[in-house]
Design a protein around this motif. Structure first.
Motif, PDB file in Angstrom:
ATOM      1  N   GLU A 230       0.825  -1.214   0.000  1.00 28.31           N
ATOM      2  CA  GLU A 230       0.000   0.000   0.000  1.00 28.31           C
ATOM      3  C   GLU A 230       0.857   1.260   0.000  1.00 28.31           C
ATOM      4  OE1 GLU A 230      -2.548  -0.480   3.360  1.00 28.31           O
ATOM      5  OE2 GLU A 230      -3.592  -2.224   2.499  1.00 28.31           O
ATOM      6  N   SER A 231       1.959   1.241   0.750  1.00 28.95           N
ATOM      7  CA  SER A 231       2.801   2.445   0.807  1.00 28.95           C
ATOM      8  C   SER A 231       3.375   2.776  -0.563  1.00 28.95           C
ATOM      9  CB  SER A 231       3.921   2.265   1.837  1.00 28.95           C
ATOM     10  OG  SER A 231       4.936   1.407   1.367  1.00 28.95           O
ATOM     11  N   TRP A 232       3.642   1.732  -1.369  1.00 27.86           N
ATOM     12  CA  TRP A 232       4.139   1.962  -2.734  1.00 27.86           C
ATOM     13  C   TRP A 232       3.010   2.369  -3.670  1.00 27.86           C
ATOM     14  CZ3 TRP A 232       8.382   2.843  -5.430  1.00 27.86           C
ATOM     15  CH2 TRP A 232       8.366   2.655  -6.802  1.00 27.86           C
ATOM     16  N   LYS A 233       1.910   1.627  -3.634  1.00 27.52           N
ATOM     17  CA  LYS A 233       0.791   1.897  -4.545  1.00 27.52           C
ATOM     18  C   LYS A 233       0.193   3.285  -4.305  1.00 27.52           C
ATOM     19  CE  LYS A 233       0.556  -2.321  -6.476  1.00 27.52           C
ATOM     20  NZ  LYS A 233       0.725  -2.593  -7.910  1.00 27.52           N
ATOM     21  N   GLU A 234       0.219   3.730  -3.048  1.00 23.50           N
ATOM     22  CA  GLU A 234      -0.330   5.045  -2.714  1.00 23.50           C
ATOM     23  C   GLU A 234       0.679   6.167  -2.934  1.00 23.50           C
ATOM     24  OE1 GLU A 234      -1.707   4.708   1.279  1.00 23.50           O
ATOM     25  OE2 GLU A 234      -3.324   3.291   0.775  1.00 23.50           O
TER      26      GLU A 234
ATOM     27  N   HIS B 191       3.656   6.866  -1.387  1.00 21.71           N
ATOM     28  CA  HIS B 191       4.224   7.546  -0.217  1.00 21.71           C
ATOM     29  C   HIS B 191       5.605   8.104  -0.566  1.00 21.71           C
ATOM     30  CE1 HIS B 191       1.575   5.179   2.869  1.00 21.71           C
ATOM     31  NE2 HIS B 191       0.871   5.723   1.882  1.00 21.71           N
TER      32      HIS B 191
ATOM     33  N   ASP C  28      -2.330   6.754  11.268  1.00 12.87           N
ATOM     34  CA  ASP C  28      -2.510   7.895  10.367  1.00 12.87           C
ATOM     35  C   ASP C  28      -1.292   8.808  10.398  1.00 12.87           C
ATOM     36  OD1 ASP C  28      -2.854   8.928  12.883  1.00 12.87           O
ATOM     37  OD2 ASP C  28      -4.792   9.871  12.488  1.00 12.87           O
TER      38      ASP C  28
ATOM     39  N   GLN D 148       2.321   9.716   8.737  1.00 18.68           N
ATOM     40  CA  GLN D 148       3.084   9.570   7.492  1.00 18.68           C
ATOM     41  C   GLN D 148       4.547   9.336   7.857  1.00 18.68           C
ATOM     42  OE1 GLN D 148       3.631  13.116   5.074  1.00 18.68           O
ATOM     43  NE2 GLN D 148       3.471  11.913   3.188  1.00 18.68           N
TER      44      GLN D 148
END
Length: 384
Positions: free
Chosen positions: A89-93, A95, A249, A251
């Motif tokens: 998720e951290s890559w797909k989103e 970050h 939540d 970052q």
């Protein structure tokens, strides 16, 4: 590439400390060493270091994009299965990330050879960026170096741009471990750059970060919306707070996808996907670490740091074995590309990526073929 002796600047220690560089000497031994410098030509820097750094960085981004979609590859990197989804998720989103460092063996001729990737918690940022630039600037002023001497070093300028692009409006916390002057100095330097672009910052020790059942908080129970943590993901995934990351939540910097590039298991994959690339060394996972290392090869644990647990056997029969604590993860075998020797010192080039661009180099020296946490930092110049 040449190593050239030079006099130290008068009162350089006091100047360094006034600029915040408090760890120039460690345990009574020189860490910053300006009794010599390395001289490179512009062509050497641009062709042999800057261009390959940019190219390998793009290979690394391609590697991450492949690995996040493969549970088999994530498992091969010895990443706990509970973190596959958060990393993906951290890559797909998307970050964002700040920096990374590649370590090269390079003597001024032929392709620089990539030895390691340090993309999560790389050291030597301050001394590479601010300290060696201050050295160059003052040496030119004092007539110790030619006026047209330059340096491959745009690290601070590029970090300033990266922080500006983040457009962060809530407090940004910078965390280091208690008792580490070097880590505190690095986080203070990053804080200073962030504040330059108007970001409100605070320092917090990692040990003082808490969780109120919903959020990560500071000692005043205030939410930590953005956190730069000088603490490796492979540690966090085995600590009590690790399972709380996915529902957080906060970052994180560096982002969780950096776990893919922060262990040496990425090097065999990088070779597999880019086999024969002139800047890469043949690497593969060691299926039997109990065997002796053959001539021409190096054995490294996935999570080794600062040269610990490295076993090296050069083609001409030199052998070096460094003890350390990193014995609980798989190992890789990598083709040996020995560091060049200048006098009594072996030199390693660390090439920095800021955001997605090559931004500068720092050179470390050691009396052995393995660069360690005690290795000296020596400045460089560009001069044709």
């Amino acid at each position: 590439m040449k190593r050239i002796a030079i006099n130290e600047r008068p009162n350089w220690q006091a100047r360094a400390e006034s600029n915040g560089f408090m760890f120039h000497t460690i345990d009574g031994e020189r860490y910053w060493d300006e009794r010599a410098y390395y001289q490179l030509t512009l062509a050497q820097v641009e062709k042999d270091l800057e261009d390959p750094t940019n190219e390998i960085h793009q290979m690394c981004m391609d590697l991450v994009s492949r690995v996040v979609d493969s549970e088999e590859l994530l498992g091969k990197l010895s990443i706990p299965a509970a973190y596959f989804d958060p990393i993906r998720e951290s890559w797909k989103e998307g970050h964002p990330h700040l920096y990374g460092r590649m370590d090269f063996s390079y003597d001024g001729t032929g392709p620089a050879k990539l030895l390691e990737l340090n993309y999560d918690t790389p050291t030597s940022l301050y001394e590479c960026s601010a300290q060696q630039w201050d050295w160059l600037d003052q040496c030119i002023q004092l007539g110790m170096l030619p006026k047209h001497a330059d340096q491959f070093n745009s690290i601070e300028d590029q970090l300033t741009q990266v922080f500006s692009d983040l457009q962060i409006t809530k407090p940004f916390y910078f965390a280091s471990i208690k008792g580490s002057e070097e880590d505190k100095g690095t986080t203070d330097y990053l804080r200073m750059i962030a504040e330059k672009v108007g970001i409100q910052t605070q320092h917090i020790y990692l040990e003082d970060i808490g969780h109120n059942g919903k959020r990560f908080v500071d000692l005043k129970d205030e939410w930590i919306p953005h956190l730069f943590k000088l603490h490796a993901w492979e540690y966090i995934t085995h600590e009590d707070f690790g399972p709380l990351i996915a529902g957080s939540d906060t970052q994180f910097f560096e982002p969780m996808w950096k776990a893919i590039l922060s262990n040496k298991g990425a090097l065999p994959l990088l070779w597999e996907f880019n086999k024969g690339h002139p800047n890469l060394l043949e690497s593969f996972v060691d299926s039997d670490p109990s065997k002796s290392v053959q001539a021409g090869w190096v054995r490294k644990p996935f999570y080794s740091r600062e040269g610990a647990n490295i076993e090296l056997h050069t083609a001409d029969a030199q052998q070096v074995k460094v003890d350390g604590p990193y014995t609980d993860a798989p190992y890789i075998l990598q083709q040996c590309a020995p560091l060049p020797k200048y006098g009594d010192s072996y030199s390693l080039i660390g090439s920095w990526v800021i955001g997605d661009n090559a931004a500068g180099i720092g050179i470390r020296e050691d009396d052995s073929l393995v660069t360690k946490d005690t290795s000296r930092f020596v400045p460089h110049i560009i001069l044709d």
